[in-house]
Structures are given as C-alpha cells and as structure tokens.
Design a protein around this motif. Structure first.
Motif, mmCIF file in Angstrom:
data_model
loop_
_atom_site.group_PDB
_atom_site.id
_atom_site.type_symbol
_atom_site.label_atom_id
_atom_site.label_comp_id
_atom_site.label_asym_id
_atom_site.label_seq_id
_atom_site.Cartn_x
_atom_site.Cartn_y
_atom_site.Cartn_z
ATOM 1 N N LEU A 140 5.025 -118.386 -51.361
ATOM 2 C CA LEU A 140 4.806 -119.018 -49.916
ATOM 3 C C LEU A 140 3.427 -118.850 -50.198
ATOM 4 O O LEU A 140 2.599 -117.843 -50.119
ATOM 5 C CB LEU A 140 5.782 -118.051 -48.434
ATOM 6 C CG LEU A 140 6.966 -118.210 -48.455
ATOM 7 C CD1 LEU A 140 7.596 -117.398 -47.644
ATOM 8 C CD2 LEU A 140 7.993 -119.921 -48.037
ATOM 9 N N ASP A 141 2.908 -120.422 -49.111
ATOM 10 C CA ASP A 141 1.223 -120.053 -48.517
ATOM 11 C C ASP A 141 1.261 -119.609 -47.093
ATOM 12 O O ASP A 141 1.778 -120.909 -46.486
ATOM 13 C CB ASP A 141 0.829 -121.607 -48.804
ATOM 14 C CG ASP A 141 -0.561 -121.161 -48.416
ATOM 15 O OD1 ASP A 141 -1.227 -120.159 -47.881
ATOM 16 O OD2 ASP A 141 -1.206 -122.577 -48.729
ATOM 17 N N LEU A 142 1.352 -118.463 -47.136
ATOM 18 C CA LEU A 142 1.030 -117.492 -45.287
ATOM 19 C C LEU A 142 0.355 -118.420 -44.494
ATOM 20 O O LEU A 142 0.305 -117.863 -43.585
ATOM 21 C CB LEU A 142 0.928 -115.968 -45.982
ATOM 22 C CG LEU A 142 2.840 -115.452 -46.728
ATOM 23 C CD1 LEU A 142 2.318 -114.281 -46.249
ATOM 24 C CD2 LEU A 142 3.735 -116.028 -45.920
ATOM 25 N N GLU A 178 7.433 -119.792 -40.395
ATOM 26 C CA GLU A 178 9.445 -120.181 -40.567
ATOM 27 C C GLU A 178 10.428 -120.628 -41.745
ATOM 28 O O GLU A 178 11.402 -119.898 -41.297
ATOM 29 C CB GLU A 178 8.901 -121.987 -39.532
ATOM 30 C CG GLU A 178 8.220 -122.021 -38.596
ATOM 31 C CD GLU A 178 7.657 -123.194 -37.894
ATOM 32 O OE1 GLU A 178 7.155 -123.673 -36.816
ATOM 33 O OE2 GLU A 178 7.898 -124.239 -38.793
ATOM 34 N N GLU A 179 9.504 -121.107 -42.615
ATOM 35 C CA GLU A 179 10.775 -120.855 -43.715
ATOM 36 C C GLU A 179 11.157 -119.279 -44.258
ATOM 37 O O GLU A 179 12.144 -118.564 -44.089
ATOM 38 C CB GLU A 179 10.109 -121.498 -44.630
ATOM 39 C CG GLU A 179 10.927 -121.624 -46.548
ATOM 40 C CD GLU A 179 10.540 -122.221 -47.683
ATOM 41 O OE1 GLU A 179 9.710 -122.298 -47.163
ATOM 42 O OE2 GLU A 179 10.753 -121.683 -48.701
ATOM 43 N N TYR A 180 9.851 -117.895 -43.973
ATOM 44 C CA TYR A 180 10.093 -116.546 -44.033
ATOM 45 C C TYR A 180 11.391 -116.376 -43.088
ATOM 46 O O TYR A 180 13.014 -115.347 -43.130
ATOM 47 C CB TYR A 180 9.124 -116.101 -44.296
ATOM 48 C CG TYR A 180 9.223 -114.186 -43.762
ATOM 49 C CD1 TYR A 180 10.248 -113.675 -44.910
ATOM 50 C CD2 TYR A 180 9.060 -113.705 -42.223
ATOM 51 C CE1 TYR A 180 10.732 -112.007 -44.604
ATOM 52 C CE2 TYR A 180 9.622 -112.091 -42.346
ATOM 53 C CZ TYR A 180 9.903 -111.895 -43.266
ATOM 54 O OH TYR A 180 9.909 -110.785 -42.952
ATOM 55 N N ILE A 219 17.316 -115.319 -41.459
ATOM 56 C CA ILE A 219 18.091 -115.183 -39.867
ATOM 57 C C ILE A 219 19.829 -115.547 -41.135
ATOM 58 O O ILE A 219 20.686 -115.218 -40.700
ATOM 59 C CB ILE A 219 18.608 -116.474 -39.092
ATOM 60 C CG1 ILE A 219 17.319 -116.509 -38.139
ATOM 61 C CG2 ILE A 219 19.252 -116.744 -38.312
ATOM 62 C CD1 ILE A 219 16.563 -117.434 -37.462
ATOM 63 N N ALA A 220 19.081 -116.570 -42.575
ATOM 64 C CA ALA A 220 19.908 -117.050 -42.958
ATOM 65 C C ALA A 220 20.951 -115.521 -43.623
ATOM 66 O O ALA A 220 21.625 -115.461 -44.122
ATOM 67 C CB ALA A 220 19.988 -117.518 -44.261
ATOM 68 N N VAL A 263 0.537 -111.326 -37.570
ATOM 69 C CA VAL A 263 0.882 -111.374 -36.074
ATOM 70 C C VAL A 263 2.661 -112.223 -36.820
ATOM 71 O O VAL A 263 3.662 -111.586 -36.097
ATOM 72 C CB VAL A 263 0.131 -111.857 -35.543
ATOM 73 C CG1 VAL A 263 1.285 -112.581 -33.485
ATOM 74 C CG2 VAL A 263 -1.418 -111.316 -35.017
ATOM 75 N N GLY A 264 2.299 -113.610 -37.282
ATOM 76 C CA GLY A 264 3.776 -114.320 -36.874
ATOM 77 C C GLY A 264 5.188 -113.322 -38.468
ATOM 78 O O GLY A 264 6.175 -113.250 -37.851
ATOM 79 N N LEU A 265 4.772 -112.741 -39.525
ATOM 80 C CA LEU A 265 5.274 -112.277 -40.306
ATOM 81 C C LEU A 265 6.077 -110.880 -39.564
ATOM 82 O O LEU A 265 7.278 -110.686 -39.522
ATOM 83 C CB LEU A 265 4.905 -111.813 -41.823
ATOM 84 C CG LEU A 265 4.819 -112.704 -42.180
ATOM 85 C CD1 LEU A 265 3.216 -112.844 -43.262
ATOM 86 C CD2 LEU A 265 6.190 -113.258 -43.470
#
Ligand SMILES: NC(=O)c1ccc[n+]([C@@H]2O[C@H](COP(=O)([O-])OP(=O)(O)OC[C@H]3O[C@@H](n4cnc5c(N)ncnc54)[C@H](OP(=O)(O)O)[C@@H]3O)[C@@H](O)[C@H]2O)c1
Length: 266
Positions: A67-69, A76-78, A83-84, A124-126
């Motif tokens: 991933l390019d963080l 969002e992909e992470y 969630i999956a 922050v996002g992660l």
C-alpha cells in the motif's frame, strides 16, 4: 455446528507493521516475531519484493500488504481488510516515513504534501481504524524522531511532522489508558537505514553521523513498552542527552547551535 461456533468465535491475533520493507519497520517485524507468536504479521510497504523476501526469511505468517500509505484510499483499503477479517490486533507499529534535508523552498511542494500525509495523516488514519480491533494490553509504537523536540531549520517540515507525531502519541497514550492500551513515541537519533537515500540529495545538511543501529532502537522500544509510565523511547546516551538539552535550553539557542553545526547563518 460446534465447529462452526468455534470458527466464528476465533479471532486471528495479528501485528500490523508499516515501513516493513526496510530499516526500523523491518527490524520490528523480525524482533516482534522472535519474541511472540502471531497468527499473522501484516507487513505494509510499497515494495512487494522486499516484503516477499521477509516472508521467505521468517515464514508464511508474514502477510505482505502493498500500500502507498500517503494515499487516503490505502487507509480505506486497510480498513476494509480489518472489517473483512476481524482480527485481534495485538500490536500496531507505524514506522513508514521519510524526510528531506533541504532548505524549505528548495524541496518540491508535492513532496511535502506526501510527507505530511505519510508521517502524520497515515499514522492518525491507521491508528483510528485499527483501534476498534484492539483489546486490553494492545500496543502502539509510533516512530517519531528526536527532531520532534525542537524546530529544525533545513529539516523543517520533517521535524514538524515528527513534533505532531510525538504530541499525538503521548496524548493518545493518556486517552487509551482506561482501555489498557499503550502508545509509545519512539524517538530515534540518526540511525543507519535507507532513510538517508531519500533525505540526502545535496550538501544542505553536512554535520550528521549515523550513531545508532536500527535493531538497537527497536530492542530499546520493545523494552520501554514494558515500563510503566514510559511514553517516549530514546535509544542511546547521545540521543538522551540531546533530548535533555532541548528540554532545558531555549529553542532559539538550540537552533543557533544546529545552524552553526551545519554552517548556516542564524
Ligand atoms: N533513520 C533515521 O535516522 C531516523 C531518525 C529518526 C526517525 N526516523 C523515522 O523512522 C521511521 C522509519 O524510517 P527508517 O529510518 O527505517 O527508514 P527507511 O529504511 O527508509 O524505511 C522507511 C519505510 O517507509 C516505507 N515507506 C516510505 N514511503 C511509503 C509510502 N508512501 N507508503 C508506504 N510505505 C512507505 C518504506 O517502504 P517502501 O519504500 O517499500 O514503501 C520503508 O519501509 C520513519 O518514520 C523515519 O522518519 C528515522
């Protein structure tokens, strides 16, 4: 029916480590996997071949995640992966990051946007999307820098991103205390990694040496994580002394000394 019930209840226990393709992130993968057993370590970076090498070296529990963080879509992909799979995330290490050793207006603006996105927004996002998947005793390592302790001319934006990361992590640690989750700000001094391949493009900054080995920074961070009340990890006496001086001396003086070392006017 019973096995279905058990399957539904079982939550894979994982560690998530960014910057896993080199330097301190990779050393976190190596050292954490040697100390503790995880069903999977999600090793995140852009260079797939490096992550595949790590998988070959350590075993199939390494899951390469390319991933390019610096892209919001990657976070969002992470999150969709979480969630999956609904894992129990025991450890999150935010180790991806880069900097420039440059006069402020000599580096590309786009590069600064990416740096802020990676060093701060991705952290922050992660952390935000991972927290719902963390239980008591989970651990968050955020790699900041000793550059976080004072304004740093010619490493200006990088230093500012690390000040953000440091304050974010220490405040987060307080907020997470009631949940029994610990966040640690890891603040390395100059450390021998590929960081300098990106940071150095000319002789803007000339006075620096690689004082620390990446594996030592990681070993110290893992030790410090176990210490009650410790929210900042600084490896090595030089780095600790440096951090102490930036606490007691006026920052204008610290910047003047730094500029003197770099043969720059103040
Ligand atoms: N080395 C030092 O002297 C020093 C000192 C203080 C703090 N730090 C901090 O320590 C952390 C680790 O750096 P390091 O020294 O270990 O340097 P490094 O060896 O260059 O590692 C940086 C890691 O970040 C990943 N990365 C870079 N851009 C990315 C992107 N857009 N998306 C996803 N991953 C990305 C790289 O992987 P890919 O290229 O494969 O994506 C690599 O795995 C960084 O936050 C750095 O700022 C370093």
């Amino acid at each position: 029916m019973r096995s279905l019930y058990c399957k539904e209840r079982y939550r894979m226990r994982i560690a998530v480590i960014t910057g896993a393709s080199s330097g301190m992130g990779r050393d976190f993968v190596r050292q954490l996997s040697a100390i503790e057993k995880y069903d999977e370590i999600w090793a995140i970076a852009r260079r797939r071949e490096r992550l595949e090498e790590l998988k070959k070296e350590l075993g199939d529990f390494i899951r390469p995640v390319c991933l390019d963080l610096s892209e919001k879509e990657s976070i969002e992909e992470y999150e969709r992966m979480l969630i999956a799979e609904k894992p129990d995330v025991a450890v999150l290490v935010n180790a991806s990051g880069f900097g420039y050793f440059k006069q402020f207006d000599k580096a590309p603006l786009d590069g600064y946007y990416k740096m802020i996105a990676l060093n701060d927004a991705a952290m922050v996002g992660l952390t935000y999307v991972t927290l719902p998947f963390m239980k008591e005793n989970a651990k968050i390592y955020n790699i900041c820098s000793v550059a976080a302790f004072q304004p740093t001319p010619y490493i200006n934006i990088y230093s500012a991103t690390k000040a953000f990361a440091l304050n974010f992590t220490r405040a987060l640690n307080v907020e997470l205390r009631p949940r029994g989750i610990k966040a640690l700000a890891v603040c390395p001094f100059w450390t021998r990694t590929e960081f300098f391949d990106t940071a150095v493009s000319d002789d803007t900054i000339t006075y620096y040496q690689c004082y620390t080995e990446s594996r030592d920074v990681v070993t110290k961070a893992i030790k410090d994580m176990k210490k009650k009340g410790r929210d900042v990890s600084i490896c090595g006496r030089t780095a600790q002394f440096n951090a102490f001086l930036t606490k007691i001396l006026p920052h204008k003086f610290v910047m003047r000394v730094w500029c003197g070392q770099q043969k720059k006017p103040y």
